[in-house]
Design a protein around this motif. Structure first.
Motif, short mmCIF file in Angstrom:
data_model
loop_
_atom_site.label_atom_id
_atom_site.label_comp_id
_atom_site.label_asym_id
_atom_site.label_seq_id
_atom_site.Cartn_x
_atom_site.Cartn_y
_atom_site.Cartn_z
N ILE A 123 26.71 69.63 100.60
CA ILE A 123 26.58 68.85 99.36
C ILE A 123 27.95 68.62 98.75
O ILE A 123 28.27 67.52 98.29
CB ILE A 123 25.63 69.57 98.38
N GLY A 124 28.81 69.65 98.76
CA GLY A 124 30.16 69.51 98.24
C GLY A 124 30.98 68.49 99.01
O GLY A 124 31.73 67.70 98.43
N GLY A 125 30.83 68.49 100.33
CA GLY A 125 31.55 67.53 101.15
C GLY A 125 31.09 66.10 100.92
O GLY A 125 31.90 65.18 100.85
N PHE A 126 29.79 65.93 100.77
CA PHE A 126 29.26 64.60 100.50
C PHE A 126 29.67 64.10 99.11
O PHE A 126 29.82 62.90 98.91
CB PHE A 126 27.74 64.59 100.60
N SER A 127 29.80 65.00 98.16
CA SER A 127 30.08 64.58 96.79
C SER A 127 31.56 64.68 96.43
O SER A 127 31.91 64.79 95.25
CB SER A 127 29.24 65.41 95.82
N LEU A 128 32.43 64.60 97.41
CA LEU A 128 33.87 64.64 97.18
C LEU A 128 34.29 63.45 96.32
O LEU A 128 34.10 62.30 96.72
CB LEU A 128 34.58 64.61 98.53
N TYR A 150 33.42 55.40 96.17
CA TYR A 150 32.97 54.02 96.36
C TYR A 150 31.93 53.65 95.30
O TYR A 150 32.00 52.56 94.70
CB TYR A 150 32.39 53.85 97.77
N ILE A 151 30.97 54.54 95.07
CA ILE A 151 29.94 54.29 94.05
C ILE A 151 30.58 54.16 92.68
O ILE A 151 30.24 53.27 91.89
CB ILE A 151 28.87 55.41 94.08
N TYR A 152 31.53 55.03 92.38
CA TYR A 152 32.24 54.98 91.10
C TYR A 152 32.96 53.64 90.94
O TYR A 152 32.88 53.01 89.88
CB TYR A 152 33.23 56.14 91.02
N ASN A 153 33.67 53.22 91.98
CA ASN A 153 34.39 51.94 91.91
C ASN A 153 33.44 50.77 91.70
O ASN A 153 33.73 49.86 90.91
CB ASN A 153 35.20 51.72 93.19
N GLN A 154 32.30 50.79 92.39
CA GLN A 154 31.33 49.72 92.22
C GLN A 154 30.81 49.66 90.79
O GLN A 154 30.63 48.59 90.22
CB GLN A 154 30.16 49.88 93.20
N ALA A 155 30.59 50.84 90.20
CA ALA A 155 30.03 50.88 88.85
C ALA A 155 31.06 50.54 87.78
O ALA A 155 30.80 49.72 86.90
CB ALA A 155 29.43 52.26 88.57
N PHE A 156 32.23 51.16 87.85
CA PHE A 156 33.15 51.08 86.72
C PHE A 156 34.33 50.14 86.91
O PHE A 156 34.94 49.73 85.93
CB PHE A 156 33.65 52.49 86.36
N TYR A 157 34.67 49.78 88.15
CA TYR A 157 35.73 48.79 88.34
C TYR A 157 35.17 47.39 88.50
O TYR A 157 35.69 46.43 87.97
CB TYR A 157 36.60 49.15 89.54
N PHE A 158 34.09 47.28 89.27
CA PHE A 158 33.52 45.97 89.55
C PHE A 158 32.30 45.66 88.69
O PHE A 158 31.74 44.58 88.81
CB PHE A 158 33.17 45.86 91.04
N ASN A 159 31.88 46.62 87.87
CA ASN A 159 30.76 46.46 86.94
C ASN A 159 29.46 46.08 87.65
O ASN A 159 28.66 45.33 87.14
CB ASN A 159 31.11 45.45 85.85
N HIS A 160 29.26 46.61 88.84
CA HIS A 160 28.02 46.42 89.60
C HIS A 160 27.13 47.65 89.38
O HIS A 160 26.90 48.43 90.30
CB HIS A 160 28.30 46.23 91.08
N GLY A 162 23.85 48.11 88.80
CA GLY A 162 22.61 48.19 89.56
C GLY A 162 22.86 48.58 91.01
O GLY A 162 22.17 49.43 91.58
N TYR A 163 23.87 47.97 91.61
CA TYR A 163 24.23 48.27 92.99
C TYR A 163 24.67 49.72 93.11
O TYR A 163 24.25 50.44 94.03
CB TYR A 163 25.32 47.30 93.44
N ALA A 164 25.48 50.18 92.16
CA ALA A 164 25.96 51.56 92.19
C ALA A 164 24.81 52.54 92.00
O ALA A 164 24.75 53.58 92.67
CB ALA A 164 27.02 51.77 91.11
N ALA A 165 23.87 52.22 91.12
CA ALA A 165 22.72 53.10 90.92
C ALA A 165 21.86 53.18 92.18
O ALA A 165 21.39 54.25 92.56
CB ALA A 165 21.88 52.60 89.74
N THR A 166 21.69 52.05 92.83
CA THR A 166 20.92 52.03 94.08
C THR A 166 21.63 52.84 95.16
O THR A 166 21.00 53.63 95.88
CB THR A 166 20.72 50.58 94.56
N LEU A 167 22.94 52.67 95.27
CA LEU A 167 23.71 53.46 96.23
C LEU A 167 23.59 54.95 95.94
O LEU A 167 23.42 55.75 96.86
CB LEU A 167 25.19 53.05 96.20
N GLY A 168 23.69 55.31 94.66
CA GLY A 168 23.57 56.72 94.28
C GLY A 168 22.23 57.30 94.65
O GLY A 168 22.14 58.42 95.16
N PHE A 169 21.16 56.53 94.43
CA PHE A 169 19.82 56.99 94.77
C PHE A 169 19.68 57.19 96.28
O PHE A 169 19.20 58.23 96.74
CB PHE A 169 18.78 55.99 94.26
N PHE A 170 20.10 56.21 97.06
CA PHE A 170 19.98 56.33 98.51
C PHE A 170 20.92 57.39 99.07
O PHE A 170 20.59 58.07 100.04
CB PHE A 170 20.20 54.98 99.20
#
Length: 191
Positions: A123-128, A150-160, A162-170
């Motif tokens: 879990i720690g390795g995946f959540s680096l 990558y998820i962070y960049n999608q959410a806070f740099y590119f303002n995506h 919904g996409y970031a939330a979906t990525l986080g869930f999957f």
């Protein structure tokens, strides 16, 4: 000295991840880093720890391992201390060798501890996130771009969002699946 060594192993875990990351970033620095200074003194070439796409992620992995190994050592020590001494005494009476005691008593009794450490480190390795974010920002050439970054960049740099939330869930589902498979292969019942 048991308490002293436990504290010494555990100290990197207690220190903030940001502080440890900045410290290692300074140690890895190409011109002024401690590691490269030692290499230069030994008449060796400087190594581009964080600017080489081939070396950046292994360098971050070494730092993350150093930071977390104390936590796992303390868990293993607790697991070892919970093994009943009577089992070793009975094995000695039966004439078991040290090798047999290790493989027939210690390892099977440590199985729940091994499962816990493997699951937590997976879990720690995946959540680096902190380490690549601070040390390299995901570069060079996206070689240290972790899934969380990558998820962070999608959410806070590119303002995506919904996409970031979906990525986080999957991504959470993927971690769950990996952990379930790991547990299936390494977890054994102790009789």
């Amino acid at each position: 000295m048991k308490g002293f060594f436990r504290a010494l192993y555990f100290l990197p875990v207690v220190v903030s991840g940001v502080v440890v990351t900045i410290l290692w970033q300074q140690m890895y620095a190409y011109e002024t880093g401690l590691i490269n200074q030692v290499l230069v003194k030994a008449r060796l070439k400087r190594i581009p720890w964080l600017v080489s796409p081939e070396l950046a992620m292994p360098s971050i992995a070494v730092m993350a391992t150093w930071k977390n190994v104390g936590f796992y050592i303390v868990i293993f020590l607790a697991g070892l201390q919970n093994i009943p001494q009577e089992l070793y005494e009975a094995a000695e009476i039966d004439g078991a060798s040290g090798f047999q005691k290790f493989f027939k008593i210690t390892l099977p009794m440590l199985n729940p501890t091994v499962v816990l450490v493997v699951v937590l480190s997976t879990i720690g390795g995946f959540s680096l996130f902190i380490e690549p974010y601070i040390m390299t920002g995901g570069g060079p050439m996206d070689s240290t771009l972790s899934a969380m970054l990558y998820i962070y960049n999608q959410a806070f740099y590119f303002n995506h969002m919904g996409y970031a939330a979906t990525l986080g869930f999957f991504f959470a589902l993927i971690i769950l699946a990996v952990v379930v498979v790991q547990r299936k292969f390494i977890e054994r019942r102790i009789y």
